[in-house]
Design a protein around this motif. Structure first.
Motif, PDB file in Angstrom:
ATOM      1  N   GLY A  17      38.905  23.491  15.767  1.00  5.62           N
ATOM      2  CA  GLY A  17      38.394  23.613  14.239  1.00  5.62           C
ATOM      3  C   GLY A  17      36.896  24.749  15.468  1.00  5.62           C
ATOM      4  O   GLY A  17      35.897  25.140  14.194  1.00  5.62           O
ATOM      5  N   ASP A  41      39.757  33.514  11.178  1.00  2.00           N
ATOM      6  CA  ASP A  41      39.795  32.069  10.788  1.00  2.00           C
ATOM      7  C   ASP A  41      41.212  31.658  10.421  1.00  2.00           C
ATOM      8  O   ASP A  41      41.712  31.895   9.123  1.00  2.00           O
ATOM      9  N   CYS A  42      42.301  31.665  11.591  1.00  2.00           N
ATOM     10  CA  CYS A  42      43.870  31.315  11.122  1.00  2.00           C
ATOM     11  C   CYS A  42      44.592  30.553  10.865  1.00  2.00           C
ATOM     12  O   CYS A  42      45.776  29.948  11.090  1.00  2.00           O
ATOM     13  N   ARG A  44      45.492  26.419  10.667  1.00  2.00           N
ATOM     14  CA  ARG A  44      45.492  25.247   9.980  1.00  2.00           C
ATOM     15  C   ARG A  44      45.643  24.108  10.453  1.00  2.00           C
ATOM     16  O   ARG A  44      46.362  23.842  11.111  1.00  2.00           O
ATOM     17  N   LEU A  46      47.932  21.104   9.424  1.00  2.00           N
ATOM     18  CA  LEU A  46      48.452  20.567   7.912  1.00  2.00           C
ATOM     19  C   LEU A  46      48.333  18.833   8.546  1.00  2.00           C
ATOM     20  O   LEU A  46      49.192  18.350   7.276  1.00  2.00           O
ATOM     21  N   VAL A  51      51.410  21.863  12.219  1.00  2.00           N
ATOM     22  CA  VAL A  51      50.024  22.413  12.218  1.00  2.00           C
ATOM     23  C   VAL A  51      50.337  24.064  12.349  1.00  2.00           C
ATOM     24  O   VAL A  51      51.828  24.620  12.132  1.00  2.00           O
ATOM     25  N   TYR A  53      49.480  28.562  11.534  1.00  2.00           N
ATOM     26  CA  TYR A  53      48.905  30.014  11.790  1.00  2.00           C
ATOM     27  C   TYR A  53      49.123  31.219  11.282  1.00  2.00           C
ATOM     28  O   TYR A  53      50.449  31.337  10.997  1.00  2.00           O
ATOM     29  N   HIS A 109      46.611  27.251   1.777  1.00  5.06           N
ATOM     30  CA  HIS A 109      45.710  26.638   3.074  1.00  5.06           C
ATOM     31  C   HIS A 109      45.073  27.770   4.002  1.00  5.06           C
ATOM     32  O   HIS A 109      44.107  27.627   4.652  1.00  5.06           O
ATOM     33  N   PHE A 110      45.389  28.929   2.837  1.00  6.51           N
ATOM     34  CA  PHE A 110      45.219  29.983   4.561  1.00  6.51           C
ATOM     35  C   PHE A 110      44.478  30.967   3.428  1.00  6.51           C
ATOM     36  O   PHE A 110      44.360  31.048   2.266  1.00  6.51           O
ATOM     37  N   GLU A 111      43.416  31.745   3.928  1.00  2.63           N
ATOM     38  CA  GLU A 111      43.021  32.936   3.161  1.00  2.63           C
ATOM     39  C   GLU A 111      43.243  33.982   3.924  1.00  2.63           C
ATOM     40  O   GLU A 111      43.319  34.465   4.589  1.00  2.63           O
TER      41      GLU A 111
END
Length: 191
Positions: A17, A41-42, A44, A46, A51, A53, A109-111
């Motif tokens: 992180g 910021d890609c 995560r 989970l 995980v 991205y 879960h993502f922007e």
């Protein structure tokens, strides 16, 4: 000395992180090995064994082609501050595109950024940490916004034409093209 574990620990997740960049490596049975740096910021976590991205369209789609052909992927994070540490995630992955049934749940879960092409889901097989004593100290200044701006300025029709024309890797392996454009009006960026 390297330490292996079967899943990500809280300590691993905390280290991940804090990293502004990570690297991905994939290969198929034949052809080139692909190694790519990833920013924004890609990424995560989970779960301890999964995980993912977010992937923006770039110069090619090698990771997608390699995962479709072979599935193997290695992700590497380097701590450029203290403590010295390298963390590798070994696993198998697959591309999830906007037209796939899993997209909506996973994308939450993502922007989403302008130019979002797909999300790579990785099932963790093992995690390795090692000393990182040879990794230099470096300070993060800021993200480059050039890629996101280029995607936003291209427009939906031109962007889709461009990415939908990329259906093979540089070694001729097939990929699936996305069918959805995420422009500036589709995403909310945090500052």
């Amino acid at each position: 000395m390297a330490d292996f574990s079967e899943a990500l620990s809280e300590k691993h997740i905390e280290m991940i992180g804090k990293q502004p960049v990570f690297f991905t490596a994939t290969a198929a049975a034949n052809g080139r090995i692909n190694l790519s740096p990833k920013g924004y910021d890609c990424f995560r976590v989970l779960g301890p064994k999964q995980v993912g991205y977010l992937d923006l369209a770039g110069s090619g789609n090698e990771t997608h082609a390699h995962l479709a052909a072979d599935g193997r992927i290695t992700l590497m994070f380097c701590n450029f501050d203290r403590p010295a540490l390298i963390l590798r995630i070994y696993g198998t992955g697959r591309a999830i595109l906007p037209q796939d049934s899993e997209w909506e749940e996973l994308a939450a879960h993502f922007e989403l950024f302008p130019g979002t092409r797909q999300i790579f889901m990785i099932d963790v097989e093992s995690v390795q940490t090692s000393c990182g004593w040879g990794v230099p100290f470096m300070e993060f200044d800021r993200e480059r916004d050039t890629l996101k701006k280029a995607h936003a300025q291209l427009g939906e029709e031109a962007w889709l034409k461009k990415v939908q024309g990329r259906t093979t890797s540089i070694d001729g392996l097939p990929t699936r093209a996305t069918d959805r454009y995420f422009g500036a009006s589709d995403v909310v960026e945090s500052q």
